[in-house]
Design a protein around this motif. Structure first.
Motif, mmCIF file in Angstrom:
data_model
loop_
_atom_site.group_PDB
_atom_site.id
_atom_site.type_symbol
_atom_site.label_atom_id
_atom_site.label_comp_id
_atom_site.label_asym_id
_atom_site.label_seq_id
_atom_site.Cartn_x
_atom_site.Cartn_y
_atom_site.Cartn_z
ATOM 1 N N PHE A 140 0.851 -1.188 0.000
ATOM 2 C CA PHE A 140 0.000 0.000 0.000
ATOM 3 C C PHE A 140 0.894 1.247 0.000
ATOM 4 C CE2 PHE A 140 -2.803 -3.050 2.229
ATOM 5 C CZ PHE A 140 -3.975 -2.903 1.509
ATOM 6 N N ALA A 141 0.625 2.179 -0.904
ATOM 7 C CA ALA A 141 1.357 3.450 -0.907
ATOM 8 C C ALA A 141 0.386 4.586 -0.607
ATOM 9 C CB ALA A 141 2.023 3.682 -2.253
ATOM 10 N N VAL A 142 0.812 5.510 0.235
ATOM 11 C CA VAL A 142 0.017 6.710 0.517
ATOM 12 C C VAL A 142 0.709 7.878 -0.164
ATOM 13 C CG1 VAL A 142 -0.916 8.229 2.289
ATOM 14 C CG2 VAL A 142 -0.749 5.764 2.717
ATOM 15 N N ALA A 143 0.040 8.466 -1.166
ATOM 16 C CA ALA A 143 0.639 9.516 -1.987
ATOM 17 C C ALA A 143 -0.234 10.757 -1.970
ATOM 18 C CB ALA A 143 0.821 9.022 -3.420
ATOM 19 N N GLY A 144 0.372 11.881 -2.352
ATOM 20 C CA GLY A 144 -0.371 13.139 -2.418
ATOM 21 C C GLY A 144 0.546 14.322 -2.223
ATOM 22 N N ARG A 145 -0.041 15.498 -2.159
ATOM 23 C CA ARG A 145 0.745 16.714 -2.016
ATOM 24 C C ARG A 145 1.350 16.817 -0.620
ATOM 25 N NH1 ARG A 145 0.724 20.437 -5.816
ATOM 26 N NH2 ARG A 145 1.301 22.056 -4.336
ATOM 27 N N ALA A 146 2.410 17.614 -0.547
ATOM 28 C CA ALA A 146 3.101 17.812 0.723
ATOM 29 C C ALA A 146 2.155 18.430 1.755
ATOM 30 C CB ALA A 146 4.318 18.716 0.514
ATOM 31 N N GLY A 147 2.272 17.992 3.007
ATOM 32 C CA GLY A 147 1.479 18.574 4.091
ATOM 33 C C GLY A 147 0.081 18.026 4.209
ATOM 34 N N GLY A 148 -0.226 16.950 3.480
ATOM 35 C CA GLY A 148 -1.591 16.413 3.511
ATOM 36 C C GLY A 148 -1.845 15.447 4.647
ATOM 37 N N ASP A 177 1.160 -6.246 12.976
ATOM 38 C CA ASP A 177 0.636 -7.610 13.112
ATOM 39 C C ASP A 177 1.305 -8.480 12.047
ATOM 40 O OD1 ASP A 177 -0.761 -9.965 13.311
ATOM 41 O OD2 ASP A 177 -2.745 -9.030 13.343
ATOM 42 N N GLU A 178 2.168 -9.373 12.500
ATOM 43 C CA GLU A 178 2.933 -10.186 11.560
ATOM 44 C C GLU A 178 2.045 -11.105 10.721
ATOM 45 O OE1 GLU A 178 5.873 -12.271 13.776
ATOM 46 O OE2 GLU A 178 7.035 -10.459 14.267
ATOM 47 N N ARG A 179 0.828 -11.342 11.179
ATOM 48 C CA ARG A 179 -0.091 -12.173 10.396
ATOM 49 C C ARG A 179 -0.599 -11.435 9.157
ATOM 50 N NH1 ARG A 179 -4.319 -13.315 15.036
ATOM 51 N NH2 ARG A 179 -3.908 -11.054 15.171
ATOM 52 N N CYS A 180 -0.560 -10.128 9.213
ATOM 53 C CA CYS A 180 -1.017 -9.314 8.070
ATOM 54 C C CYS A 180 0.122 -9.184 7.062
ATOM 55 C CB CYS A 180 -1.457 -7.928 8.537
ATOM 56 S SG CYS A 180 -2.932 -7.957 9.571
ATOM 57 N N GLN A 181 -0.127 -9.605 5.863
ATOM 58 C CA GLN A 181 0.906 -9.535 4.827
ATOM 59 C C GLN A 181 0.804 -8.205 4.088
ATOM 60 O OE1 GLN A 181 -0.175 -13.311 2.882
ATOM 61 N NE2 GLN A 181 1.776 -14.130 3.602
ATOM 62 N N HIS A 182 0.829 -7.121 4.866
ATOM 63 C CA HIS A 182 0.713 -5.780 4.307
ATOM 64 C C HIS A 182 1.971 -4.981 4.613
ATOM 65 C CE1 HIS A 182 -3.779 -6.446 5.428
ATOM 66 N NE2 HIS A 182 -3.480 -7.056 4.297
ATOM 67 N N VAL A 183 2.356 -4.143 3.672
ATOM 68 C CA VAL A 183 3.431 -3.186 3.904
ATOM 69 C C VAL A 183 2.916 -1.811 3.501
ATOM 70 C CG1 VAL A 183 5.821 -2.528 3.424
ATOM 71 C CG2 VAL A 183 5.171 -4.933 3.392
ATOM 72 N N TRP A 184 3.097 -0.842 4.371
ATOM 73 C CA TRP A 184 2.632 0.517 4.110
ATOM 74 C C TRP A 184 3.823 1.396 3.723
ATOM 75 C CZ3 TRP A 184 -2.565 1.036 4.188
ATOM 76 C CH2 TRP A 184 -3.290 0.051 4.870
ATOM 77 N N TYR A 185 3.607 2.273 2.762
ATOM 78 C CA TYR A 185 4.689 3.140 2.273
ATOM 79 C C TYR A 185 4.277 4.598 2.391
ATOM 80 C CZ TYR A 185 6.856 -1.062 0.388
ATOM 81 O OH TYR A 185 7.444 -2.300 0.248
ATOM 82 N N ASP A 186 5.124 5.369 3.040
ATOM 83 C CA ASP A 186 4.923 6.811 3.203
ATOM 84 C C ASP A 186 5.780 7.500 2.134
ATOM 85 O OD1 ASP A 186 4.386 9.328 4.097
ATOM 86 O OD2 ASP A 186 5.590 9.175 5.927
ATOM 87 N N LEU A 187 5.126 8.119 1.154
ATOM 88 C CA LEU A 187 5.852 8.724 0.043
ATOM 89 C C LEU A 187 6.104 10.211 0.277
ATOM 90 C CD1 LEU A 187 4.058 7.125 -3.041
ATOM 91 C CD2 LEU A 187 5.954 6.235 -1.697
ATOM 92 N N PRO A 188 7.212 10.724 -0.236
ATOM 93 C CA PRO A 188 7.445 12.177 -0.166
ATOM 94 C C PRO A 188 6.305 12.926 -0.834
ATOM 95 C CG PRO A 188 9.427 11.026 -0.856
ATOM 96 C CD PRO A 188 8.317 10.012 -0.891
ATOM 97 N N GLY A 189 6.017 14.104 -0.327
ATOM 98 C CA GLY A 189 4.902 14.880 -0.867
ATOM 99 C C GLY A 189 5.190 15.468 -2.233
ATOM 100 N N ALA A 190 4.168 15.512 -3.070
ATOM 101 C CA ALA A 190 4.297 16.144 -4.390
ATOM 102 C C ALA A 190 4.173 17.654 -4.238
ATOM 103 C CB ALA A 190 3.216 15.625 -5.329
ATOM 104 N N GLY A 191 4.682 18.378 -5.265
ATOM 105 C CA GLY A 191 4.523 19.824 -5.271
ATOM 106 C C GLY A 191 5.552 20.561 -4.449
ATOM 107 N N PRO A 251 8.867 18.038 -8.415
ATOM 108 C CA PRO A 251 7.872 18.733 -9.238
ATOM 109 C C PRO A 251 6.650 17.849 -9.487
ATOM 110 C CG PRO A 251 10.080 18.937 -10.167
ATOM 111 C CD PRO A 251 10.170 17.924 -9.076
ATOM 112 N N ASP A 252 5.501 18.489 -9.645
ATOM 113 C CA ASP A 252 4.248 17.751 -9.836
ATOM 114 C C ASP A 252 4.322 16.718 -10.958
ATOM 115 O OD1 ASP A 252 3.259 19.208 -7.823
ATOM 116 O OD2 ASP A 252 1.811 20.366 -8.995
#
Length: 356
Positions: free
Chosen positions: A138-146, A184-198, A203-204
């Motif tokens: 899972f990636a969380v993306a968007g503009r900076a400061g969101g 939770d090691e049973r959850c096969q999920h990895v979360w990613y915090d991406l640098p903000g756009a803009g 650059p956008d």
């Protein structure tokens, strides 16, 4: 007697002379005949030589003509090929010029160019995020400061101050991709915090490719106040790569609190006039959800993108839901987590079928 002898002698001499003359004449005639034959043979030889020379000249002329015809054919083919190459080059120049003009026009209109990653870039992006086939990324993306970092922490049921949480701050603190496995090691999920756009650093128009968003299994497009062209660009690119997306508006609690104040409720005391506060809260919540969804719907339609649900959440409430709690002021937090985990489960099922 003497006269007879002289006559006979004269006759003999005459006969001898005649024979000698005849012999000489015959020899001369034969000599001339031989000379004539030799001349004839020389003439014949010269004639034959001339004929051979003429035939050779004719054959050489024919050969030269064939060579000339072949060279002419090659020259015509080369000319035709040159014309074809010239036409292709002119067409390429025309297309390049048209593409340049279109790109410039699109840039002026705020529409950014479409970039396709190479196979090498895809492999490099997968290596960069430590992509594993048995995990869901899972990636969380968007503009900076969101509020991306806070949302990642909330998805993992963690507060911003918990050890191992994504770093948060007033300014953009995420300058490189952060990888956060689910606690939770049973959850096969990895979360990613991406640098903000803009930001000045990202650059956008470079955001989607520069961050390698094309390798993630699912992308949460997060925005705070305004749904922007950056968010549209992410959604357009995700559609190209057939990546599931979830549009999320963050900081719902802050927005609702500000709206309640704008409605005339100034007290920060939770116990002060609870009835009025509750009424205003429900009105502000309904207004926030309605305005958010209508705004996003309009932006999607303008970009020729299909309508999709918008999840309005607060990180604190989402964190409580992720921990298994039941907070009182839930908006879309429960539905968002359910939909995300359903997407992950569906992918595992599809992957399992491919492996059979």
């Amino acid at each position: 007697m003497k006269a007879m002898f002289d006559a006979a002698s004269a006759a003999n001499e005459a006969h001898f002379a005649a024979e000698n003359a005849a012999r000489l004449a015959t020899e001369e005639s034969k000599k001339k005949a031989r000379e004539a034959e030799a001349e004839r043979q020389r003439t014949q030889a010269s004639l034959e030589e001339a004929q051979r020379a003429a035939e050779a000249s004719k054959q050489n002329a024919e050969r030269l003509q064939r060579v000339a015809d072949e060279e002419k054919k090659k020259a015509n083919a080369a000319t035709a090929e040159s014309d074809a190459v010239r036409r292709v080059a002119e067409e390429n120049v025309r297309k390049a010029t048209a593409a340049k003009e279109d790109a410039e026009k699109r840039l002026r209109e705020g529409i950014q160019p479409v970039l396709t990653p190479t196979p090498q870039e895809i492999l490099a992006a997968q290596a960069k995020i430590q992509y594993q086939e048995n995990l869901f990324h899972f990636a969380v993306a968007g503009r900076a400061g969101g509020g991306k970092s806070s949302l990642v922490n909330a998805f993992r049921g963690m507060s911003n101050r918990t050890a191992g949480s994504a770093r948060t701050g007033v300014t953009e603190t995420t300058l490189k991709i952060g990888r956060y496995p689910d606690p939770d090691e049973r959850c096969q999920h990895v979360w990613y915090d991406l640098p903000g756009a803009g930001t000045m650093k990202i650059p956008d128009w470079q955001y989607f490719n520069s961050q390698g968003l094309y390798v993630f299994d699912c992308i949460v497009v997060l925005f705070d106040n305004r749904f922007t062209q950056t968010d549209i660009a992410i959604l357009l690119n995700c559609r190209r790569f057939k990546i599931p997306t979830y549009i999320v508006r963050s900081k719902a609690d802050q927005h609702i609190r500000n709206m309640v104040k704008e409605m005339g409720y100034e007290s920060d005391d939770e116990n002060a006039d609870r009835s009025q506060r509750s009424t205003l809260y429900m009105a502000a919540r309904e207004q926030l959800v309605d305005e958010t969804r209508r705004n996003v719907q309009a932006n999607l339609a303008e970009a020729n993108l299909p309508d999709q649900r918008v999840y309005v959440v607060s990180s604190s409430c989402l964190r409580a839901v992720a921990k298994g709690e039941q907070p009182s002021r839930v908006i879309d937090e429960v539905q968002l987590l359910n939909d995300l985990y359903t997407e992950a489960q569906a992918r595992r099922v599809r992957q399992g079928r491919r492996d059979l």
